[in-house]
Design an enzyme around this catalytic site. Structure first.
Site, PDB file in Angstrom:
ATOM      1  N   HIS A 197      44.609  42.585  48.867  1.00  0.00           N
ATOM      2  CA  HIS A 197      45.201  41.872  47.797  1.00  0.00           C
ATOM      3  C   HIS A 197      46.695  41.460  47.778  1.00  0.00           C
ATOM      4  CE1 HIS A 197      44.985  41.075  43.552  1.00  0.00           C
ATOM      5  NE2 HIS A 197      45.807  41.824  43.031  1.00  0.00           N
ATOM      6  N   SER A 229      47.094  37.509  40.953  1.00  0.00           N
ATOM      7  CA  SER A 229      46.545  38.888  40.278  1.00  0.00           C
ATOM      8  C   SER A 229      46.357  38.598  38.840  1.00  0.00           C
ATOM      9  CB  SER A 229      47.286  39.861  40.682  1.00  0.00           C
ATOM     10  OG  SER A 229      46.769  41.295  40.553  1.00  0.00           O
ATOM     11  N   ASP A 280      40.144  42.413  49.349  1.00  0.00           N
ATOM     12  CA  ASP A 280      40.664  42.667  48.348  1.00  0.00           C
ATOM     13  C   ASP A 280      39.751  43.364  47.361  1.00  0.00           C
ATOM     14  OD1 ASP A 280      41.838  42.403  45.617  1.00  0.00           O
ATOM     15  OD2 ASP A 280      41.718  40.112  45.748  1.00  0.00           O
TER      16      ASP A 280
END
Length: 291
Positions: free
Chosen positions: A264, A147, A232
């Site tokens: 995600h 991320s 995601d």
């Protein structure tokens, strides 16, 4: 007496955090601090280093006996690598570019261990770490992050690729892994403006790199591995980055792995599921590839 807390929302940025008008911050994913330890099951040892700015993981050595912590423990065990996790300061309490500065500082500190010079060892500001000196192959350094951490990883290799920011002879970032990377849109949105108030001009490069192929073409690493997930919310940005890197003229090798039906950072939320296991297996294989 101070004023009572209010539930009035000043800024709302799901799935990251919410800021109330009284200054309180509510994080949607709370990360519980886990103390460093010697894991009797895996043999992995860990300790906080460099004034607690990073955590160092050492795999089991012959004769020696939370989510992020467990995940790193597993990687260190399966891949027999030394892992260094950066404890960078988080927004919104510490606005960007603080996280980039903290990460670069740890990388610079790590690279100094190659020198092995007395003036480094004796300097109060630079404390040498025996685990790094004794067990690390600095000619084969991998950077990995998920991320926002993946965004930071890319920025670190961009900095290392710039001639004025070389990390010294012998310290080689050979490959990077970007797991569900966070990159900005083509425009600076409300969230980016809030956490990165100085993101005008050149600083936008850290959030939206696809328009700057020159930087991508000059990356010093030889391999890039990108992990995406079908559901995601950042998937399209990952694919755009992948395409931009391929078109940039960079002479390295870029690969991509997409996990179907997942969201995600699912591998941290459900680390024991089959698909998380496959992601880790591919990550470990990537670390073991010949460069």
């Amino acid at each position: 007496m101070g004023s009572l807390p209010t539930d009035e929302i000043a800024h709302d940025f799901p799935p990251f955090f919410r800021v109330y008008k009284d200054g309180r911050v509510e994080r949607f994913h709370n990360y519980v601090y886990v103390h460093p330890s010697d894991n009797c099951n895996t043999g992995v040892q860990s300790k906080d280093v460099n004034n607690n700015s990073a955590r160092l993981y050492l795999p089991k050595i012959t004769g020696k006996n939370k989510k992020h912590d467990k995940y790193l423990q597993s990687i260190v065990t399966k891949d027999n690598v030394v892992a260094l996790s950066v404890n960078y300061r988080l927004a919104p309490k510490h606005l960007l570019p603080m996280c980039y500065d903290d990460s670069w500082s740890v990388i610079r500190w790590t690279s100094l261990h190659i020198e092995m010079c007395d003036h480094f060892i004796l300097t109060k500001e630079i404390v040498m770490e025996p685990w790094l000196k004794d067990h690390v192959n600095f000619s084969r350094v991998f950077l990995a992050g998920k991320s926002a951490g993946a965004n930071i990883v890319h920025d670190m290799v961009v900095l290392a690729s710039a001639s004025e920011n070389r990390l010294g002879e012998g310290f080689k970032i050979t490959a990077i892994a970007l797991i569900h990377p966070f990159f900005g849109n083509y425009e600076v949105d409300e969230y980016c403006s809030f956490v990165f108030p100085e993101c005008e001009g050149l600083n936008v490069l850290r959030l939206n790199l696809t328009a700057h192929l020159r930087l991508l073409s000059s990356l010093i690493c030889r391999k890039v591995m990108i992990f995406t997930a079908e559901k995601d919310f950042l998937r399209e940005r990952s694919l755009t980055y992948y395409d931009a890197l391929k078109k940039s003229g960079w002479n390295g090798e870029v690969k991509i792995m997409e996990t179907q039906g997942e969201y995600h950072v699912f591998h941290l939320l459900e680390p024991n599921c089959e698909k998380a296991g496959l992601l880790m297996k591919r990550l470990v294989e990537f670390f073991n590839e010949k460069i």
